[in-house]
Design a protein around this motif. Sequence first.
Motif, PDB file in Angstrom:
ATOM      1  N   THR A   1      17.035  34.586  16.806  1.00  0.00           N
ATOM      2  CA  THR A   1      17.643  33.687  17.788  1.00  0.00           C
ATOM      3  C   THR A   1      16.547  33.092  18.667  1.00  0.00           C
ATOM      4  N   PRO A   2      16.536  31.740  18.790  1.00  0.00           N
ATOM      5  CA  PRO A   2      15.511  31.123  19.635  1.00  0.00           C
ATOM      6  C   PRO A   2      15.721  31.479  21.106  1.00  0.00           C
ATOM      7  N   THR A   3      14.631  31.480  21.862  1.00  0.00           N
ATOM      8  CA  THR A   3      14.709  31.741  23.294  1.00  0.00           C
ATOM      9  C   THR A   3      15.472  30.599  23.953  1.00  0.00           C
ATOM     10  N   PRO A   4      16.443  30.903  24.820  1.00  0.00           N
ATOM     11  CA  PRO A   4      17.177  29.825  25.484  1.00  0.00           C
ATOM     12  C   PRO A   4      16.227  28.907  26.268  1.00  0.00           C
ATOM     13  N   ALA A   5      16.450  27.617  26.145  1.00  0.00           N
ATOM     14  CA  ALA A   5      15.614  26.644  26.863  1.00  0.00           C
ATOM     15  C   ALA A   5      15.825  26.815  28.368  1.00  0.00           C
ATOM     16  N   PRO A   6      14.742  26.766  29.169  1.00  0.00           N
ATOM     17  CA  PRO A   6      14.850  26.962  30.614  1.00  0.00           C
ATOM     18  C   PRO A   6      15.484  25.765  31.331  1.00  0.00           C
ATOM     19  N   TYR A   7      15.829  24.758  30.594  1.00  0.00           N
ATOM     20  CA  TYR A   7      16.348  23.502  31.135  1.00  0.00           C
ATOM     21  C   TYR A   7      17.787  23.689  31.606  1.00  0.00           C
ATOM     22  N   LEU A   8      18.082  23.264  32.821  1.00  0.00           N
ATOM     23  CA  LEU A   8      19.447  23.389  33.349  1.00  0.00           C
ATOM     24  C   LEU A   8      20.193  22.069  33.212  1.00  0.00           C
ATOM     25  N   LEU A   9      21.397  22.145  32.673  1.00  0.00           N
ATOM     26  CA  LEU A   9      22.226  20.949  32.539  1.00  0.00           C
ATOM     27  C   LEU A   9      23.046  20.760  33.815  1.00  0.00           C
ATOM     28  N   PRO A  10      23.264  19.511  34.224  1.00  0.00           N
ATOM     29  CA  PRO A  10      24.053  19.259  35.434  1.00  0.00           C
ATOM     30  C   PRO A  10      25.538  19.518  35.186  1.00  0.00           C
ATOM     31  N   TYR A  11      26.277  19.735  36.264  1.00  0.00           N
ATOM     32  CA  TYR A  11      27.727  19.845  36.179  1.00  0.00           C
ATOM     33  C   TYR A  11      28.259  18.482  35.745  1.00  0.00           C
ATOM     34  N   PRO A  12      29.141  18.432  34.750  1.00  0.00           N
ATOM     35  CA  PRO A  12      29.561  17.135  34.228  1.00  0.00           C
ATOM     36  C   PRO A  12      30.499  16.339  35.133  1.00  0.00           C
ATOM     37  N   GLY A  13      31.137  16.995  36.101  1.00  0.00           N
ATOM     38  CA  GLY A  13      32.086  16.284  36.956  1.00  0.00           C
ATOM     39  C   GLY A  13      33.370  16.006  36.178  1.00  0.00           C
ATOM     40  N   LYS A  94       2.672   3.100  32.322  1.00  0.00           N
ATOM     41  CA  LYS A  94       3.150   4.093  33.294  1.00  0.00           C
ATOM     42  C   LYS A  94       2.789   5.505  32.824  1.00  0.00           C
ATOM     43  N   ASP A  95       2.559   6.390  33.790  1.00  0.00           N
ATOM     44  CA  ASP A  95       2.302   7.790  33.471  1.00  0.00           C
ATOM     45  C   ASP A  95       3.645   8.470  33.232  1.00  0.00           C
ATOM     46  N   VAL A  96       3.903   8.835  31.985  1.00  0.00           N
ATOM     47  CA  VAL A  96       5.184   9.453  31.617  1.00  0.00           C
ATOM     48  C   VAL A  96       5.012  10.935  31.258  1.00  0.00           C
ATOM     49  N   SER A  97       3.815  11.492  31.509  1.00  0.00           N
ATOM     50  CA  SER A  97       3.529  12.863  31.050  1.00  0.00           C
ATOM     51  C   SER A  97       4.516  13.888  31.598  1.00  0.00           C
ATOM     52  N   GLY A  98       4.823  13.822  32.886  1.00  0.00           N
ATOM     53  CA  GLY A  98       5.770  14.767  33.479  1.00  0.00           C
ATOM     54  C   GLY A  98       7.167  14.598  32.900  1.00  0.00           C
ATOM     55  N   PHE A  99       7.564  13.356  32.707  1.00  0.00           N
ATOM     56  CA  PHE A  99       8.902  13.089  32.175  1.00  0.00           C
ATOM     57  C   PHE A  99       9.015  13.528  30.716  1.00  0.00           C
ATOM     58  N   LEU A 100       7.918  13.397  29.963  1.00  0.00           N
ATOM     59  CA  LEU A 100       7.941  13.834  28.559  1.00  0.00           C
ATOM     60  C   LEU A 100       8.214  15.336  28.447  1.00  0.00           C
ATOM     61  N   ILE A 101       7.716  16.101  29.398  1.00  0.00           N
ATOM     62  CA  ILE A 101       7.972  17.548  29.405  1.00  0.00           C
ATOM     63  C   ILE A 101       9.470  17.788  29.606  1.00  0.00           C
ATOM     64  N   ARG A 102      10.047  17.066  30.573  1.00  0.00           N
ATOM     65  CA  ARG A 102      11.503  17.193  30.818  1.00  0.00           C
ATOM     66  C   ARG A 102      12.302  16.792  29.578  1.00  0.00           C
ATOM     67  N   LEU A 103      11.912  15.683  28.952  1.00  0.00           N
ATOM     68  CA  LEU A 103      12.616  15.214  27.751  1.00  0.00           C
ATOM     69  C   LEU A 103      12.545  16.255  26.635  1.00  0.00           C
ATOM     70  N   SER A 104      11.381  16.847  26.482  1.00  0.00           N
ATOM     71  CA  SER A 104      11.176  17.848  25.447  1.00  0.00           C
ATOM     72  C   SER A 104      12.068  19.069  25.700  1.00  0.00           C
ATOM     73  N   GLU A 105      12.113  19.517  26.947  1.00  0.00           N
ATOM     74  CA  GLU A 105      12.958  20.657  27.307  1.00  0.00           C
ATOM     75  C   GLU A 105      14.440  20.312  27.124  1.00  0.00           C
ATOM     76  N   ALA A 106      14.797  19.078  27.463  1.00  0.00           N
ATOM     77  CA  ALA A 106      16.186  18.633  27.310  1.00  0.00           C
ATOM     78  C   ALA A 106      16.579  18.615  25.836  1.00  0.00           C
ATOM     79  N   ALA A 107      15.678  18.145  24.984  1.00  0.00           N
ATOM     80  CA  ALA A 107      15.959  18.107  23.542  1.00  0.00           C
ATOM     81  C   ALA A 107      16.238  19.518  23.034  1.00  0.00           C
ATOM     82  N   GLN A 108      15.420  20.471  23.471  1.00  0.00           N
ATOM     83  CA  GLN A 108      15.628  21.872  23.074  1.00  0.00           C
ATOM     84  C   GLN A 108      16.986  22.368  23.550  1.00  0.00           C
ATOM     85  N   LYS A 109      17.325  22.067  24.799  1.00  0.00           N
ATOM     86  CA  LYS A 109      18.580  22.525  25.384  1.00  0.00           C
ATOM     87  C   LYS A 109      19.772  21.903  24.646  1.00  0.00           C
TER      88      LYS A 109
END
Length: 150
Positions: A1-13, A94-109
């Motif tokens: 089983t893969p390690t759960p991604a540390p990325y938190l999803l927002p409440y959908p409303g 534009k510097d997207v390096s920080g956002f790419l990390i978020r995108l990568s974590e989101a893809a895993q999640k």
Amino acid sequence: TPTPAPYLLPYPGILPDHPLWFVKAARDTLIGFLIADPLKKAEFNLLQSDKRISAGEALLKKGKTEPGVSTISKAENYFEKSVKATEEAKGSGKDVSGFLIRLSEAAQKHQEVILSLEETKDGVVRETLARERGRVEEQGKRVDSLKQKQ
């Protein structure tokens, strides 16, 4: 089983099965249309994607299969738009390096959430979810490739 991604999803409303959903969807479409900056558009599309994956999961857990699967598909449409806008932002310097990390974590999640739903379904629903998981996996590869070109 893969390690759960540390990325938190927002409440959908409000979920898509709510009578006022169309108001929220129309507002979000308008806001998305008004954002010109590609990085801000990428961030907005990721947020929409995250909210929809949460909403799709909630719908499926409530036994609402068709709207749940449809919402997950829309989540991955937004995810693709986010990756495309990130590529545009990077292309315009534009510097997207920080956002790419978020995108990568989101893809895993997203893959993790879809896989957990897939395991509770069978037949066409399971196949459809597997296809959506494949889509987000492909987008994750695009993100990884962008990260390597930093």
